[in-house]
Write a protein that holds these residues in place. Structure first.
Motif, mmCIF file in Angstrom:
data_model
loop_
_atom_site.group_PDB
_atom_site.id
_atom_site.type_symbol
_atom_site.label_atom_id
_atom_site.label_comp_id
_atom_site.label_asym_id
_atom_site.label_seq_id
_atom_site.Cartn_x
_atom_site.Cartn_y
_atom_site.Cartn_z
ATOM 1 N N ARG A 60 67.027 65.791 40.950
ATOM 2 C CA ARG A 60 67.417 65.625 39.538
ATOM 3 C C ARG A 60 67.522 66.969 38.831
ATOM 4 O O ARG A 60 68.397 67.173 37.993
ATOM 5 C CB ARG A 60 66.420 64.721 38.803
ATOM 6 N N VAL A 61 66.637 67.887 39.184
ATOM 7 C CA VAL A 61 66.678 69.224 38.584
ATOM 8 C C VAL A 61 67.917 69.969 39.082
ATOM 9 O O VAL A 61 68.623 70.609 38.299
ATOM 10 C CB VAL A 61 65.384 70.008 38.895
ATOM 11 N N VAL A 62 68.185 69.870 40.381
ATOM 12 C CA VAL A 62 69.373 70.512 40.945
ATOM 13 C C VAL A 62 70.624 69.955 40.266
ATOM 14 O O VAL A 62 71.531 70.716 39.899
ATOM 15 C CB VAL A 62 69.443 70.309 42.479
ATOM 16 N N MET A 63 70.679 68.639 40.086
ATOM 17 C CA MET A 63 71.845 68.022 39.437
ATOM 18 C C MET A 63 72.049 68.598 38.036
ATOM 19 O O MET A 63 73.181 68.881 37.641
ATOM 20 C CB MET A 63 71.666 66.504 39.369
ATOM 21 N N GLN A 64 70.964 68.764 37.299
ATOM 22 C CA GLN A 64 71.060 69.317 35.939
ATOM 23 C C GLN A 64 71.575 70.748 35.968
ATOM 24 O O GLN A 64 72.482 71.116 35.231
ATOM 25 C CB GLN A 64 69.684 69.247 35.267
#
Length: 132
Positions: free
Chosen positions: A77-81
């Motif tokens: 989720r952090v990578v996606m952001q």
């Protein structure tokens, strides 16, 4: 963010003074001129040459960044952001499982197996830890 950008551009306009060229564009050079599309490309290529690393595209750098996040264990989720992805499918396209990642997983699994083999009394019938 656009308001912040507008204030920054006003600061650049004041610094440029009579050299400012009003172009009507939202994103401009520090003197108000339209951005040249090849500028990022040229700066990127110069950066690669100065760093003495292999020639690659900015798109290659996105793949590298995504893979580094995977190696570091950054949550998806952090990578996606960070990467600006709206779908987890993009992780599969950009993140590449490296030999080092596979070796690390194999070592951890191997360590777990040997730990259980050394201490069989700590494991239940299905390999789950016994209640104490």
């Amino acid at each position: 963010m656009l308001e912040l950008h507008r204030r920054e551009q006003e600061r650049e306009r004041a610094i440029a003074g009579k050299d400012w060229r009003e172009s009507g564009f939202v994103f401009t050079s520090p003197v108000g001129e339209p951005l040249v599309p090849s500028t990022d490309y040229d700066v990127w290529k110069r950066l690669l040459a100065d760093a003495k690393v292999r020639n690659g595209s900015l798109h290659d750098a996105r793949h590298t960044a995504a893979t580094v996040f995977l190696i570091l264990g950054v949550p998806e989720r952090v990578v996606m952001q960070i990467m600006g992805w709206s779908s987890t499918a993009m992780a599969a396209r950009y993140q590449h499982v490296t030999g080092g990642i596979l070796a690390d997983v194999a070592q951890r699994v191997g360590g777990l197996i040997w730990e259980v083999a050394k201490n069989p009394e700590q494991s239940g019938p299905e390999g789950t830890e016994k209640s104490r």
